[in-house]
Motif scaffolding. Structure first.
Motif, PDB file in Angstrom:
ATOM      1  N   SER A 153      27.167  -8.590 -65.101  1.00  0.00           N
ATOM      2  CA  SER A 153      28.143  -9.663 -64.862  1.00  0.00           C
ATOM      3  C   SER A 153      27.965 -10.293 -63.487  1.00  0.00           C
ATOM      4  O   SER A 153      28.284 -11.469 -63.300  1.00  0.00           O
ATOM      5  N   ASP A 154      27.466  -9.519 -62.533  1.00  0.00           N
ATOM      6  CA  ASP A 154      27.169 -10.101 -61.214  1.00  0.00           C
ATOM      7  C   ASP A 154      26.184 -11.257 -61.374  1.00  0.00           C
ATOM      8  O   ASP A 154      26.327 -12.319 -60.763  1.00  0.00           O
ATOM      9  N   THR A 155      25.175 -11.020 -62.209  1.00  0.00           N
ATOM     10  CA  THR A 155      24.131 -12.027 -62.396  1.00  0.00           C
ATOM     11  C   THR A 155      24.671 -13.241 -63.147  1.00  0.00           C
ATOM     12  O   THR A 155      24.322 -14.381 -62.829  1.00  0.00           O
ATOM     13  N   THR A 156      25.537 -12.996 -64.139  1.00  0.00           N
ATOM     14  CA  THR A 156      26.180 -14.119 -64.824  1.00  0.00           C
ATOM     15  C   THR A 156      26.868 -15.019 -63.801  1.00  0.00           C
ATOM     16  O   THR A 156      26.724 -16.248 -63.824  1.00  0.00           O
ATOM     17  N   ALA A 157      27.631 -14.387 -62.891  1.00  0.00           N
ATOM     18  CA  ALA A 157      28.416 -15.154 -61.916  1.00  0.00           C
ATOM     19  C   ALA A 157      27.506 -15.969 -61.001  1.00  0.00           C
ATOM     20  O   ALA A 157      27.742 -17.165 -60.776  1.00  0.00           O
ATOM     21  N   VAL A 158      26.459 -15.340 -60.488  1.00  0.00           N
ATOM     22  CA  VAL A 158      25.580 -16.060 -59.568  1.00  0.00           C
ATOM     23  C   VAL A 158      24.840 -17.184 -60.299  1.00  0.00           C
ATOM     24  O   VAL A 158      24.676 -18.284 -59.762  1.00  0.00           O
ATOM     25  N   ARG A 214      19.303  -8.490 -59.920  1.00  0.00           N
ATOM     26  CA  ARG A 214      18.958  -9.862 -60.322  1.00  0.00           C
ATOM     27  C   ARG A 214      19.930 -10.888 -59.760  1.00  0.00           C
ATOM     28  O   ARG A 214      19.582 -12.041 -59.562  1.00  0.00           O
ATOM     29  N   SER A 215      21.169 -10.446 -59.506  1.00  0.00           N
ATOM     30  CA  SER A 215      22.134 -11.398 -58.941  1.00  0.00           C
ATOM     31  C   SER A 215      21.723 -11.761 -57.516  1.00  0.00           C
ATOM     32  O   SER A 215      21.869 -12.907 -57.089  1.00  0.00           O
ATOM     33  N   VAL A 216      21.171 -10.790 -56.797  1.00  0.00           N
ATOM     34  CA  VAL A 216      20.757 -11.054 -55.417  1.00  0.00           C
ATOM     35  C   VAL A 216      19.493 -11.927 -55.415  1.00  0.00           C
ATOM     36  O   VAL A 216      19.373 -12.869 -54.630  1.00  0.00           O
ATOM     37  N   GLU A 217      18.583 -11.631 -56.346  1.00  0.00           N
ATOM     38  CA  GLU A 217      17.364 -12.448 -56.489  1.00  0.00           C
ATOM     39  C   GLU A 217      17.735 -13.905 -56.743  1.00  0.00           C
ATOM     40  O   GLU A 217      17.242 -14.821 -56.086  1.00  0.00           O
TER      41      GLU A 217
END
Ligand code: ADP
Ligand code: ASP
Ligand code: MG
Length: 409
Positions: A153-158, A214-217
């Motif tokens: 979900s972090d990646t969805t948000a970013v 992946r969210s940080v990437e």
């Protein structure tokens, strides 16, 4: 008017009371004059519960059906949060991943986002709605439901923040920011006001689950301002900003310690020391879509060599089976594995300009009698593999060795 994307993790939406508190926070954000898109995870424990149900049926499950199952957790929370917002008089609409056309590749269980259709969301925002999107899930080209990997979900948000060019992406969780190490393991860990994308990427990839890697990437690639904050604290809070501005950062040599409990080690020994051997050993493992982490090949003796690598613990049973087959084909002396190891890493951009960090690390571990099984280094990190019984001791020893609990002057 600024656009803010907020993501709330499992514990932040774990009960109806918590969902009500999230609704209040979302409304407060809107009332400060912002447009708001909210991404939510499933209620805490729900994804694990669903995986547990499936595992009662079979251990080798269809990854397509697994995604159909585990994506349901987030569909519950988008509806509940939207209802809570309605009950408080706010206009809001919920969307599943498929409804916002969160297009991914077709690798079930670890799909990558390829595209997001923003029209629906933009129209809704323009009409004054708060938008609630299910995290973790997407849809492939053929309409199959996919999921983005644990913590996705972090990646969805970013990704949504990048697509909508949001002012900031705020990740609300159960800690008030990124710490020098997991505060559950070292209570003396210190909260960082800022950390660079580069360091956060290392921390995440080395096991700090506060943000999915992946969210940080994604945030680094598309320059999305990313902030980690607590959903349990009153008021706005500043949390930790993940930033590119290195010069404004505290000049610590080591910024953090990450660890990974999910690793397993495999060794194949006595294989012919010849060109192509590494690819022959790892070929069947990578073909099975198993990610390999650390790799060490020993200097060959009497024409043979030993080869050790690590994989995710979930992949261990399959990996060891594949390696045993490869071992037979290559006439290896021995194939062995160990799934009770952990990896501890120190991370810091300051390592580039400081010598002797590795030797301080190894000496500190040696003083505590911790045996190092594998070592790997890069420009801004040093990782060691040790027996899992040394995890807490190792992390705390290194935290104090590098003075992380103190403010650097
Ligand atoms: P969410 O459900 O909100 O996504 P997660 O459990 O995925 O929350 O991430 C938050 C947790 O990450 C914290 O409770 C903490 O135990 C853990 N964590 C690991 N490393 C760190 C770190 N360096 N700083 C802060 N938290 C960390
Ligand atoms: N619910 C999913 C998980 O538990 C995704 C997430 O929480 O980010 O991994
Ligand atoms: Mg998470």
């Amino acid at each position: 008017m600024a656009l803010i994307v907020q993501k709330y993790g499992g514990t932040s939406v774990g009960t109806i009371e918590r969902i009500q508190a999230v609704a209040e926070r979302v409304i407060a954000t809107r009332d400060r004059g912002n447009q708001v898109v909210v991404v939510v995870s499933a209620m805490s424990g729900e994804t694990n519960r669903l995986i547990g149900l499936a595992n009662q049926i079979d251990k080798k499950l269809s990854t397509r059906e697994m995604d159909v199952l585990v994506s349901t957790g987030e569909q519950v929370t988008i509806a509940l949060l939207t209802m809570a917002l309605h009950a408080k008089g706010a206009d809001a609409r919920s969307y599943t991943g498929a409804q916002i056309k969160m297009l991914t590749d077709n690798i079930h269980g670890k799909a990558r986002i390829k595209d997001i259709e923003c029209d629906n969301m933009q129209n809704d925002l323009a009409a004054g709605n708060i938008i609630i999107v299910a995290g973790f899930q997407g849809v492939d080209h053929d309409g199959n439901i996919t999921t983005l990997g644990r913590g996705g979900s972090d990646t969805t948000a970013v990704a949504i923040a990048a697509a909508l060019k949001a002012h900031e992406c705020q990740i609300y969780t159960d800690v008030d920011g990124v710490y020098t190490t997991d505060p559950r393991v070292e209570p003396r860990a210190r909260k960082l006001d800022r950390i660079t994308f580069e360091e956060m990427l290392e921390m995440a990839s080395l096991g700090s689950k506060v943000l999915q890697i992946r969210s940080v990437e994604f945030a680094g690639k598309y320059n999305v301002p990313l902030r980690v904050l607590s959903s349990f604290e009153e008021g706005e809070g500043i949390g930790t900003l993940i930033t590119t501005e290195e010069d404004e950062m505290e000049q610590a040599v080591i910024s953090g310690i990450a660890f990974n409990r999910d690793e397993a080690q495999l060794t194949i020994s006595g294989v012919p020391d010849q060109p192509g051997i590494a690819s022959q050993i790892l070929g069947s493992i990578t073909e099975a879509n198993i990610e390999i982490d650390m790799i060490v090949q020993n200097v060959g003796e009497d024409g043979t060599t030993d080869f050790t690598f690590t994989v995710h613990r979930n992949d261990y049973p399959q990996a060891i089976e594949l390696l045993e087959n490869t071992g037979k084909k290559l006439g290896a002396k021995k194939v062995k594995g160990n799934d009770s190891i952990v990896k501890i890493s120190i991370v810091g951009v300051g390592m580039r300009s400081h010598a002797g960090i590795a030797s301080s690390m190894f000496a500190a571990l040696a003083r505590e009698g911790i045996n190092i099984l594998m070592i790997s280094t890069s420009e801004i990190k040093i990782s060691v593999v040790v027996d899992e019984k040394y995890l807490e001791l190792g992390v705390r020893t290194l935290h104090s060795e590098f003075g992380l609990e103190q403010k650097t002057a």
